[in-house]
Each structure stands twice: as structure tokens, then as C-alpha cells.
Design an enzyme around this catalytic site. Structure first.
Site, PDB file in Angstrom:
ATOM      1  CE  LYS A 255      10.681 -10.777 -27.067  1.00 14.08           C
ATOM      2  NZ  LYS A 255       9.961  -9.761 -27.854  1.00 14.08           N
TER       3      LYS A 255
ATOM      4  NE  ARG B 259       9.728   0.538 -25.190  1.00 13.46           N
ATOM      5  CZ  ARG B 259       8.791   0.543 -26.128  1.00 13.46           C
ATOM      6  NH1 ARG B 259       7.710   1.297 -25.998  1.00 13.46           N
ATOM      7  NH2 ARG B 259       8.922  -0.184 -27.204  1.00 13.46           N
TER       8      ARG B 259
HETATM    9  N1  BES Z   1      13.884  -7.216 -27.994  1.00 15.36           N
HETATM   10  C1  BES Z   1      12.590  -6.839 -28.440  1.00 15.36           C
HETATM   11  C2  BES Z   1      12.608  -6.202 -29.824  1.00 15.36           C
HETATM   12  C3  BES Z   1      12.991  -7.105 -30.982  1.00 15.36           C
HETATM   13  C4  BES Z   1      12.002  -7.734 -31.715  1.00 15.36           C
HETATM   14  C5  BES Z   1      14.295  -7.245 -31.370  1.00 15.36           C
HETATM   15  C6  BES Z   1      12.347  -8.505 -32.802  1.00 15.36           C
HETATM   16  C7  BES Z   1      14.643  -8.033 -32.438  1.00 15.36           C
HETATM   17  C8  BES Z   1      13.669  -8.655 -33.167  1.00 15.36           C
HETATM   18  C9  BES Z   1      11.963  -5.821 -27.484  1.00 15.36           C
HETATM   19  O1  BES Z   1      12.345  -5.909 -26.161  1.00 15.36           O
HETATM   20  C10 BES Z   1      10.500  -6.039 -27.529  1.00 15.36           C
HETATM   21  O2  BES Z   1      10.076  -7.105 -27.171  1.00 15.36           O
HETATM   22  N2  BES Z   1       9.760  -5.029 -27.969  1.00 15.36           N
HETATM   23  C11 BES Z   1       8.357  -5.124 -28.063  1.00 15.36           C
HETATM   24  C12 BES Z   1       7.797  -3.802 -27.636  1.00 15.36           C
HETATM   25  C13 BES Z   1       6.308  -3.796 -27.465  1.00 15.36           C
HETATM   26  C14 BES Z   1       5.910  -4.658 -26.292  1.00 15.36           C
HETATM   27  C15 BES Z   1       5.882  -2.370 -27.267  1.00 15.36           C
HETATM   28  C16 BES Z   1       8.003  -5.415 -29.509  1.00 15.36           C
HETATM   29  O3  BES Z   1       8.701  -4.950 -30.408  1.00 15.36           O
HETATM   30  O4  BES Z   1       7.049  -6.151 -29.746  1.00 15.36           O
HETATM   31 ZN    ZN Z   2      11.145  -7.297 -25.031  1.00 17.02          ZN
END
Ligand code: BES
Ligand code: ZN
Ligand code: ZN
Length: 497
Positions: free
Chosen positions: A277, A351
């Protein structure tokens, strides 16, 4: 803070501060307000007549009684227009009053409860205690400087006038306290940083809850999880040095009651893994175990409220980090269900661990499965910071969630699971990909999960928005909120009736 109920009259009760709530421009003062006003030679009615205090929502006014009656001080808190009053405003006003008292350095208060309109003493007491305890919550565990300046209320006394009132208030007080303490337990875990709240700590906490409430708790190490076939959970755990845990916490095991499985995402830190990230706001990703914290809290409260269900809490807990051993984009994983997944992004780890946890939950042949997860950033784009996404495959279960949502003020908005979205998740080399298009991201995440619950009634709450907040709300301070806990407990309470 200790809260208890006593029999007595507000205008006769000695205390540091007496709490009174007032509607905006009332025709006449009612109940305790009227009793105190006449004891006080019309002081409050004069104040209001001259519009020095209007009773606007959350307006607070501290008054000194100068020995006119036993209370040393009075706090007036506005409830806004009577016709617009509801329990959510009541929780907020209770919180605002509590914060005012706390910040003024006052240690003890008395509050007389009387029923009015359709609001019973019990319901008012429960939501007063909930609003108050959640509103004055603070997370000070790691502050070392000027700890003596931290302000807290020591004692609250709720007054009823008759034995029956006292009994009703006591019931509401007890329920409110159990639920609020559970929410605060979750908030502490969420606000705790990932170097302190590790998967091991979550497992220990589950064991502790099991011990204190005579429940069953089982913790699988990753090697064990992997050997039963949880290839997705094990893959996510591989990048971390911190031992991952697959936690099962069971309440009312072996009793002839309906089984409900609660599954919580327990990523104690989500760096995104190899699909790293951006560093901005990455610190927020310590809250990626909010679903797990909610499951622990719900089961603790359910047992204290003695809800008549067999509850199975399932928490896959691990960090998601990049490392030489970490799983990588392109990897193909075999899930516990037997279905295979091509990893497109290691940041869509929630997921993956949930797929194994959901499959595992089916072993208990649950009447319903409810999962809580900070699953997608996309749900925050869709619904904002205060609303969770509600997905599911069973109309009557969805309705139960919506009803509980309305009662608790925890907003949940229904999202679709149409087949068209699934096209996105088809893979050339495996059964599914773990990521589809960016558009519709929250729905695609939910569709992925739906492939692991079969026909079992299931709802998925994407709590990525409300799990932690940057701007405080009336009874929700900044940081971890405990989203979903009150909602699921309300659903279970209503279902039990
Ligand atoms: N933990 C994150 C989702 C999240 C984002 C929670 C912001 C709280 C605040 C999750 O694991 C994630 O990173 N999801 C990705 C999915 C994508 C790669 C399909 C996302 O939301 O960008
Ligand atoms: Zn994630
Ligand atoms: Zn995540």
C-alpha cells in the site's frame, strides 16, 4: 465508572451534580424537571422563558444551586424539538452530558429517569448508559506524561421513584452496561497498535473470554490450519514473522439451540503485502482486525446477556506483510472449500482468509453466518465513513439486520450481489481471481465471499468505513469505534424473542 440505581427524588437527593434533560421551548416543564423547578422557586422556567437556555440539541448549561436543594450543581442538556426526538438523539445527549461532566472535573452525578410517551424507563436507561459509556470512552493506555490530568467520572446514580421504576431501570442499566463494555473491549483492541495487538494477543483474549464465561475456545496454529486445507489463510500468513492463529470461540456449545456463526476478519496489520500500500495513512491499517474484535465482543456480551443461541465465533488472525517468503501476485492457492484462487493482488487478503473461515463455519451447520470485515476501500467511496455495506443471500436475514440497524443507529445500507459482477472474478488459470475491476470493488469483494457459503443464509457487513473514524460523533470518539457489535447484538436479541 460505576453506575447504579437508587430509589429517590431528584429534588431531595444530595449529589455533586444533578443531570436534567430539556426539550426545546417546552410548553411546560414535566416530571423531575418540574419538581426541581418548583423546589428552586422557578429558576429553570425563568431561565427558559428569558431564552438564556433554549434546550437546543446537545446544548449544555452548568448551574449552581447555592443550597436551594441538596444537589450542589445542575447540568441542563438540550434534547432539541420534542417531535424530532428519538433514541439515537438520546444516546447522543447522554454522551454530551457525560463528556461535559467529565471535562468539568466532576466525579459524581445523579440522573432521575421517568418514562414518557412511548419510551419506557428500561429503554431510556439502556440507551442512556450506552450513550454515556461509549461517549466518555478514552484510550489512554500508552500515554505516560501527565497521566494525573486524565479526567474520569467515578460514579453515576440513576434515580427511580417507585420500586417498579427502580427494577425497570436496573434491567436497562445492566443491558446497556454489558453492551457498552463489550464495545469498549473491541475499541481497545482496535486502537491498540499492531506491535501490541498481535494474532497471539487476539487468541489470548479469546481464551480469556472463554475462561471467564465458561466457553469453549480452540486455537489452531498456521501449520495445523494448513494441514486441514486452509491454503488461502496459510498463504497470507506466510509473509509475517508473527505467528498467525485461527481462533474458534464457542458459546453454548452442545446445547440444543440454533447455531449462528460469526466470522471476523483479523488482519492485525495490513501493509498490502507484496502489493504494498502507499505509506500515506498506512497506520490506519492496524484497524484491519475490527471484524475480529467485534466477534469477540459480541460473544462476550451474548453470554453475559444469556442469549439463547449456540454461537460460533471464527477469527482468522494474521498480519499481511511483504517478505521473502510472502505470497505473491500470480500465486494459485487452494482454499479449504477445494476451489482454487489466482492471486492478483496480495492486498485483497481479507477475502482470502475469510474464504477459509467461511468454509470452516459451515462445519457447524449454522442457521446463519454473519461476517464482519474491513474488506474494501471501495465501500468507503460508495457509502462514506459512517455507513457499513450490507450484503447477503437471504431476504429474511437481511431484513433482520436492517431492523437492528434502525434500532441501534448503526447504519447499514443494502448492496447488490448480481451475477454480472461475478464475470470480473473469472480466472484463466484457476477457479477465481481474488480481484476484479476497481469499479464496484466492494460488491466484487462480497461476491467472492459468497462463493464460500453455499446456500447457507449469510450476510456480510463491510465495515471498512465506520470501523474507525477521524471525526468524532456524539457518542463515538475518534479512532476504533466497535462498529457492528451493537447491531449484531440487537439482531440476536430480537431473534431470541
Ligand atoms: N483492509 C483493506 C480495506 C480497507 C481500506 C479497510 C481502507 C479500511 C480502509 C483491504 O484488505 C484492502 O486492501 N482491499 C483492497 C482490495 C483491492 C486490492 C481489490 C482495496 O480496498 O483497495
Ligand atoms: Zn488489503
Ligand atoms: Zn485488509
Amino acid at each position: 465508572m460505576k453506575i447504579r440505581v437508587e430509589k429517590g427524588k431528584a429534588e431531595k437527593f444530595p449529589c455533586e451534580i444533578l443531570l436534567l434533560f430539556v426539550f426545546e421551548s417546552p410548553q411546560r416543564l414535566e416530571g423531575s424537571l418540574q419538581d426541581v423547578d418548583s423546589e428552586w422557586k422557578g429558576f429553570i422556567s425563568t431561565l427558559m422563558k428569558q431564552e438564556d437556555f433554549k434546550g437546543e440539541l446537545f446544548e449544555c448549561r452548568l448551574l449552581y444551586t447555592h443550597g436551594m436543594f441538596p444537589a450542589k450543581r445542575v447540568l441542563l442538556t438540550g434534547l432539541g424539538k420534542r417531535e424530532e426526538f428519538d433514541i439515537e438523539k438520546w444516546r447522543g445527549a447522554s454522551a454530551k452530558a457525560g463528556q461535559f461532566i467529565r471535562d468539568s472535573g466532576i466525579k459524581q452525578f445523579v440522573f432521575p429517569i421517568r418514562k414518557f410517551d412511548a419510551f419506557s424507563e428500561e429503554a431510556l436507561a439502556e440507551s442512556f448508559v450506552t450513550g454515556l459509556l461509549l461517549g466518555v470512552y478514552q484510550f489512554n493506555e500508552y500515554k505516560t506524561i501527565e497521566r494525573n490530568k486524565i479526567k474520569e467520572i467515578d460514579e453515576g446514580i440513576i434515580l427511580g421513584e417507585t420500586d417498579l421504576e427502580v427494577e425497570l431501570i436496573d434491567g436497562g442499566l445492566r443491558t446497556g452496561r454489558i453492551i457498552s463494555e463489550a464495545v469498549c473491549l473491541a475499541r481497545n483492541l482496535i486502537n491498540g497498535p499492531s506491535n501490541k495487538v498481535t494474532p497471539t494477543v487476539l487468541a489470548d483474549r479469546a481464551q480469556q473470554i472463554a475462561k471467564d464465561h465458561v466457553m469453549e475456545c480452540k486455537v489452531l496454529e498456521v501449520t495445523e490450519a494448513e494441514s486441514v486445507g486452509m491454503g488461502a489463510f496459510a498463504a497470507v500468513a506466510r509473509g509475517s514473522q508473527e505467528p498467525a492463529k485461527f481462533i474458534t470461540l464457542e458459546y453454548n456449545k452442545g446445547k440444543e439451540l440454533e447455531t449462528i456463526a460469526l466470522v471476523g476478519k483479523g488482519i492485525t496489520f495490513d501493509s498490502g503485502g507484496i502489493s504494498l500500500k502507499p505509506s500515506e495513512k498506512m497506520e490506519r491499517m492496524k484497524d484491519d482486525m475490527s471484524g475480529a474484535a467485534a466477534v469477540l465482543a459480541i460473544i462476550q456480551a451474548a453470554s453475559e446477556l444469556q442469549l439463547p443461541f449456540h454461537l460460533v465465533g471464527i477469527i482468522p488472525a494474521t498480519e499481511n506483510l511483504p517478505d521473502g517468503k510472502a505470497y505473491k501476485p500470480g500465486d494459485i492457492l487452494k482454499t479449504l472449500s477445494g476451489q482454487t484462487v489466482e492471486v492478483i493482488s496480495t492486498d485483497a487478503e481479507g477475502r482470502l482468509i475469510l474464504s477459509d473461515a467461511l468454509t470452516y463455519s459451515l462445519r457447524y451447520q449454522p442457521r446463519a453466518v454473519i461476517d464482519l470485515a474491513t474488506l474494501t476501500g471501495a465501500i468507503v467511496i460508495a457509502l462514506g465513513d459512517y455507513v457499513m455495506g450490507l450484503f447477503g443471500n437471504d431476504e429474511s436475514l437481511l431484513k433482520r439486520v436492517e431492523e437492528a440497524s434502525g434500532k441501534t443507529g448503526e447504519k447499514a445500507w443494502r448492496m447488490p450481489l448480481w451475477d454480472e459482477y461475478f464475470e470480473n472474478l473469472k480466472s484463466d488459470v484457476a477457479d477465481f481471481r481474488n480481484v476484479g475491476t476497481r469499479s464496484g470493488g466492494a460488491i466484487i469483494g462480497a461476491i467472492f465471499l459468497s462463493k464460500f457459503v453455499g446456500k447457507t443464509p449469510w450476510v456480510h457487513l463491510d465495515i471498512a468505513g465506520p470501523a474507525s473514524i477521524e471525526k468524532e460523533r456524539p457518542y463515538i470518539p475518534r479512532g476504533g469505534t466497535g462498529a457492528g457489535i451493537r447491531l449484531v447484538l440487537q439482531l440476536l436479541r430480537d431473534w431470541a424473542r
